[in-house]
Design a protein around this motif. Structure first.
Motif, PDB file in Angstrom:
ATOM      1  N   ARG A   1      46.225  20.867  47.240  1.00 21.26           N
ATOM      2  CA  ARG A   1      47.533  20.923  46.609  1.00 21.26           C
ATOM      3  C   ARG A   1      48.184  22.289  46.855  1.00 21.26           C
ATOM      4  O   ARG A   1      49.347  22.382  47.197  1.00 21.26           O
ATOM      5  N   ASN A   2      47.382  23.338  46.686  1.00 20.17           N
ATOM      6  CA  ASN A   2      47.924  24.675  46.918  1.00 20.17           C
ATOM      7  C   ASN A   2      48.267  24.889  48.386  1.00 20.17           C
ATOM      8  O   ASN A   2      49.269  25.499  48.720  1.00 20.17           O
TER       9      ASN A   2
ATOM     10  N   GLU B   1      35.447  19.902  34.615  1.00 23.78           N
ATOM     11  CA  GLU B   1      34.644  19.757  35.832  1.00 23.78           C
ATOM     12  C   GLU B   1      33.136  19.848  35.610  1.00 23.78           C
ATOM     13  O   GLU B   1      32.394  18.978  36.077  1.00 23.78           O
TER      14      GLU B   1
ATOM     15  N   LEU C   1      51.641  23.231  49.899  1.00 23.50           N
ATOM     16  CA  LEU C   1      52.980  23.727  49.554  1.00 23.50           C
ATOM     17  C   LEU C   1      53.715  24.312  50.758  1.00 23.50           C
ATOM     18  O   LEU C   1      54.836  23.889  51.060  1.00 23.50           O
TER      19      LEU C   1
ATOM     20  N   ASP D   1      43.104  27.539  39.060  1.00 25.15           N
ATOM     21  CA  ASP D   1      43.974  26.916  40.057  1.00 25.15           C
ATOM     22  C   ASP D   1      45.383  26.773  39.478  1.00 25.15           C
ATOM     23  O   ASP D   1      45.559  26.104  38.463  1.00 25.15           O
ATOM     24  N   PRO D   2      46.389  27.407  40.094  1.00 29.22           N
ATOM     25  CA  PRO D   2      47.743  27.368  39.505  1.00 29.22           C
ATOM     26  C   PRO D   2      48.359  25.970  39.480  1.00 29.22           C
ATOM     27  O   PRO D   2      49.294  25.736  38.725  1.00 29.22           O
ATOM     28  N   THR D   3      47.856  25.051  40.289  1.00 28.14           N
ATOM     29  CA  THR D   3      48.476  23.721  40.344  1.00 28.14           C
ATOM     30  C   THR D   3      47.695  22.685  39.543  1.00 28.14           C
ATOM     31  O   THR D   3      47.997  21.501  39.609  1.00 28.14           O
ATOM     32  N   SER D   4      46.675  23.120  38.829  1.00 27.86           N
ATOM     33  CA  SER D   4      45.822  22.161  38.139  1.00 27.86           C
ATOM     34  C   SER D   4      45.822  22.489  36.649  1.00 27.86           C
ATOM     35  O   SER D   4      45.843  23.655  36.257  1.00 27.86           O
TER      36      SER D   4
ATOM     37  N   HIS E   1      41.139  21.548  44.442  1.00 33.30           N
ATOM     38  CA  HIS E   1      41.979  22.711  44.130  1.00 33.30           C
ATOM     39  C   HIS E   1      42.665  23.316  45.346  1.00 33.30           C
ATOM     40  O   HIS E   1      43.606  24.066  45.206  1.00 33.30           O
TER      41      HIS E   1
END
Lengths: 307, 314, 343
Positions: free
Chosen positions: B230-231, C123, B234, C112-115, B227
């Motif tokens: 990826r964040n 999970e 950016l 999580d904003p990207t997941s 998690h």
């Protein structure tokens, strides 16, 4: 770190007592990188300011019989391709780069901070457009601007300073604008506005003083950056004209003798590096402090808000 | 969202206009007469007949009013025609295209390696703030930032070319000739990439969704990998694009030192030869590309990252 | 402690037993000061208090998720007889999400904003139940359906910003329940949500409790949801429990002046002078009180009974039994109870 940080009022008082003791007290109460950087910068500045009197030889005096001599008792750093004393040239050679960098930093600091504070205070479309322009300009390499202007107008102080300031104000504007927004949100600014104080008064009395610390940190970091850029332009022959000594120019002249006399290349580069490292350390030390001070300010605000 | 993109494009167009005006007008402010310069470069005779200069002025359209001259210059510039180089007599656009290719290769290799070093280093530093890795990283960043690349470059030539003899010194023939210039160019971006990665990862590690992921049973490392990266990447990706734009023209000194036929050297030679069309074209191309890449990055950020613009952004 | 044995008699093996828990900042400031708390199987315990009383710190401490600046300095947290404080990192990782799950206040920032939703809900299944990617994702759709999410197959592929607050909290509940935990620590799970959504989420939590034999520690500042939801209440103030006992008794007739004041505030009924009830002062300074009762400076009871002042300001009262599994930390419990029903 926090313990080392002295009360700013105290250091001000001490500075008033005696300039030297005050400066010492001010420096010794800072972060270690600030101290180390101050020592480096002080050495470079002393060197640049007093070079004429300290230099063992005339930096322009040629001695073609003693060309490219290695370091010796007479010439501590040897001689260059025209037999000139490297140490003397090194001592004098910082004046151009340091002066240009200092002037540039001061101009960009004033202009950028003002633009940032005004944008941050104004808000709305003006703020948005100004910050977007900053975002766009900030990624343009100042070397490209410098080369274009020098190509047209030729190398001189005005062209160099202009080309380094055209882009150079942007980091200050961004920083000052962010700080202004942050400070704007604080209670006492709102209180001052409710009390009907003038906008310019609020800016001068409350916002500008609060931006000084972090802006100073950025200034030192930018100074190092400018020093390297100016040196690079000199290296390209776009700075001072020979035979005036200059660190970048000395390196350019040393290039053909790289293998025979590497010290001609290494010494001026090392001085630029040390000067840049010095101001970087000072900037970093200030940055750590202003970050600490800011996080303390927000913690206080939060605690007050809980009540 | 579309409003933001439209605003970005509007400001881009405005900036491009300003840049083109600057590129066109600034050379006029200098006291050189282009017609004279061109004739000088052709005949290399100091006794120019005033009639010949005047004829060429008319031929080049220099007797027309300034805005008309600008518009016709802009018209051809928009079609990729920046005129002919005084020095090489080649079309400026062709020279720029050739040089740009070289500079892109150089910039991408330097930035790629810088990123490969910076991502793990910055993440490691962020995992234990104040620890040994963090301290080392900070010191490395400061050292790299303070190192003049034109100092590092000759010293690397001294070591790898003159003493060890394992790399070619200059030119642009094989991939080996890419190594030394790329090494010198990557120092500063590497420092800044590491700094940005560290800051981004520090923020990510403290993010609520990492705590939530750990509450589901993920270890700190798993949570950061699944998690956090990826964040955290950016801002690093954004930064990469900006540096790429900047490095296309910002590598002048290195390109000159290593005789790399890129944009930087093209501009440098234009200065030395007083080659105004190349200067103009190069300036417009580099500054224009820089703000164009900047805008594209920004628009992509808005398009692909609507989460950041949601109710809980920032 | 005298009350220790009594607790033992009533509850054979509590699911969670916290003894004398202390949490401090690195700088030495103590945030949780000797907390005792017991949660039985299938029991819902509400931990209530004002903001800054240490409720959320307690939640993070119980699952050992405290930020670096906070430390557990003493005490034990026994979950099914095993001390969580003594567990290693890998043991904790096996425990979180499998035995103890958590819910948080702002569900949208906890995702999580990207997941995608499915990756996050899956999970615990993959980690604790050893399911493969595909099996886990298939199970996620069932889980999402069970927490009342319409179009679960579509929502499984959504990102957090595409979900409303209530929807996001449902997703968090699905993830929390995925591996079938025995204890759910819910830290203000409905505070950030609309009132109507609040009720739905609470109803869902109740259903989950029935379905899975779940114990819940509900952390809240909102007393109105306590009586409908919790079996027992623990009232926290300045890092300490001031009163703990059965919800029905406490909500009707509290034994501590602070609880009494809190309930009166939440009822929004005018006092005798016609004004709404409020507790004078703030609890944020109470952590610094070293001598006497921490609530003393704000206590109206003490002001009304000047004879109590010496005792209240010099000696901190212990957590003394008031009734069946009911304890209060006050020198004047009798006087408080004497005031009768709260409303």
């Amino acid at each position: 770190m926090d313990i080392e940080m002295a009360d700013p009022r105290l250091t001000l008082d001490e500075r008033r007592r005696s300039p030297l003791a005050g400066t010492y007290a001010f420096v010794s109460s800072r972060h270690w990188t600030f101290k180390a950087g101050s020592v480096l910068l002080a050495m470079v500045l002393v060197m640049v300011c007093f070079a004429q009197w300290v230099a063992p030889y005339d930096p322009a005096a040629q001695d073609l019989i003693n060309r490219l001599r290695p370091p010796s008792a007479e010439h501590w750093l040897g001689t260059d391709h025209l037999g000139r004393d490297v140490l003397s040239r090194l001592l004098v050679g910082g004046q151009f780069a340091v002066t240009i960098s200092a002037i540039t930093v001061i101009i960009t600091l004033v202009v950028g901070t003002l633009i940032g504070v005004v944008a941050g205070r104004a808000g709305g479309v003006l703020d948005e457009v100004a910050m977007r322009v900053v975002d766009l300009l900030i990624s343009i390499p100042d070397v490209v601007i410098a080369i274009f202007l020098i190509g047209v107008f030729g190398p001189n102080y005005a062209t160099l300073i202009l080309s380094l300031t055209l882009i150079g104000w942007t980091p200050y504007a961004r920083l000052a604008r962010g700080l202004t927004k942050e400070i704007n949100a604080r209670e006492y600014i709102r209180a001052a506005e409710v009390l009907g104080m003038k906008r310019s008064f609020v800016i001068l009395r409350h916002i500008v003083p609060n931006t000084i610390h972090p802006v100073a940190a950025v200034s030192f970091l930018r100074f190092g950056h400018k020093l390297i850029t100016v040196g690079g332009l000199s290296y390209l022959g776009l700075g001072v004209r020979p035979p005036n000594p200059d660190w970048g120019l000395m390196m350019a002249e040393a290039q053909p003798y790289l293998e025979r006399a590497p010290i001609l290349m290494i010494a001026p580069g090392a001085v630029i590096f040390l000067a840049a490292l010095g101001v970087t350390w000072i900037g970093h030390g200030l940055e750590i402090e202003s970050r600490g001070a800011r996080s303390r300010a927000t913690t206080n605000a939060e605690e007050a808000g809980n009540g | 969202m579309w409003k933001i993109i439209l605003q970005r494009v509007a400001i881009l167009v405005m900036m491009l206009f300003i840049v083109s005006v600057a590129a066109f007008c600034v050379p006029l402010l200098s006291d050189g007469d282009p017609a004279r310069t061109i004739l000088l470069s052709r005949v290399s005779d100091l006794d120019l007949a005033p009639e010949a200069v005047e004829a060429l002025r008319r031929e080049l359209g220099l007797d027309r009013p300034l805005p008309v001259q600008y518009l016709s210059w802009l018209g051809s510039a928009l079609q990729g025609d920046f005129g002919y180089s005084f020095a090489s007599r080649q079309p400026v656009a062709a020279e720029i295209t050739r040089a740009l290719g070289v500079s892109i290769t150089l910039a991408l290799s330097a930035l790629g390696v810088a990123l490969l070093v910076a991502l793990p280093l910055g993440t490691a530093a962020a995992m234990r703030p104040g620890g040994k890795v963090d301290g080392f990283t900070t010191l490395l960043i400061q050292t790299l930032v303070a190192t003049p690349e034109y100092w590092f470059a000759p010293v690397s030539v001294l070591v790898f070319v003159l003493w060890l003899g394992i790399l070619p010194s200059a030119g642009w023939q094989s991939w080996e000739s890419l190594i030394l210039p790329a090494m010198a160019l990557m120092l500063r971006p590497m420092a800044y990439f590491t700094q940005v990665t560290r800051a981004a990862m520090r923020e990510v590690i403290a993010a609520p969704y990492i705590t939530a992921a750990r509450a589901r049973g993920l270890s700190m490392n798993e949570a950061v990998v699944h998690h956090g990266l990826r964040n955290g990447s950016l801002p690093v990706v954004t930064f990469f694009a900006l540096w790429f734009a900047g490095l296309l023209g910002g590598s002048v000194v290195i390109e000159v030192i290593f005789a790399v036929p890129g944009m930087g050297r093209l501009l440098y030679e234009a200065v030395v030869n007083n080659d105004v069309p190349v200067l103009q074209g190069g300036f417009v191309a580099l500054v224009g590309l820089s703000i164009l890449i900047n805008t594209i990055t920004d628009v992509l950020y808005v398009l692909f990252n609507p989460a950041m613009r949601g109710s809980h952004g920032h | 402690m005298a009350d220790h044995d009594m607790t033992r008699e009533n509850v054979s093996v509590p699911l969670l037993e916290v003894r004398d828990l202390r949490v401090s900042l690195e700088s030495g400031k103590t945030l949780i000061d000797g907390l005792d708390l017991t949660i039985g199987r299938r029991e819902v315990v509400a931990l209530v208090g004002e903001s800054g009383s240490g409720k959320s710190v307690t939640a993070l401490a119980l699952s050992r998720l405290l930020p670096d600046a906070l430390r557990i300095t003493s005490g034990s947290i026994c979950f099914e007889g095993q001390d969580i404080v003594a567990k290693s990192d890998s043991e904790l990782n096996r425990m979180r999400g499998a035995d103890i799950s958590m819910l948080f206040q702002q569900p949208q920032v906890m995702l999580d904003p990207t997941s995608r939703v499915q990756a996050q809900v899956a999970e615990p299944l993959r980690k604790h139940r050893g399911l493969g990617r595909r099996q886990a994702f298939a199970r996620v759709v069932d889980l999402l359906r069970s927490v009342g999410i319409p179009d679960p197959a579509v929502r499984a592929r959504a990102f957090s910003y595409q979900l409303s607050g209530g929807m996001a909290q449902r997703v968090m509940i699905a993830a929390a329940m995925a591996a079938g935990p025995k204890l759910l620590i819910a830290d203000e799970p409905t505070t950030a949500l609309d009132v109507t959504v609040q009720a739905q989420i609470l109803r869902l939590l109740k259903e989950e409790r029935e379905r899975h034999d779940l114990s819940i520690l509900l952390i809240t500042h909102d007393l109105s949801i306590v009586s409908a939801f919790a079996d027992r209440v623990a009232v926290m103030y300045a890092g300490r429990i001031l009163e703990e006992g059965p919800t029905r008794e406490i909500m009707r007739r509290p034994a501590h002046p602070y609880t009494r004041a809190l309930i009166r505030c939440s009822l929004l009924v005018p006092e005798s002078d016609g004004k709404l009830m409020s507790i004078p002062g703030s609890g944020s300074q109470a952590l610094a009180i070293k001598e006497g009762c921490r609530f003393a400076p704000r206590c109206t009871l003490m002001r009304e009974h000047p004879g109590l002042r010496i005792a209240c300001c010099s000696r901190e009262p212990g957590l003394e039994p008031v009734g069946q599994r009911w304890k209060s930390r006050c020198h004047a419990t009798a006087e408080v109870l004497h005031e009768g029903d709260v409303a």
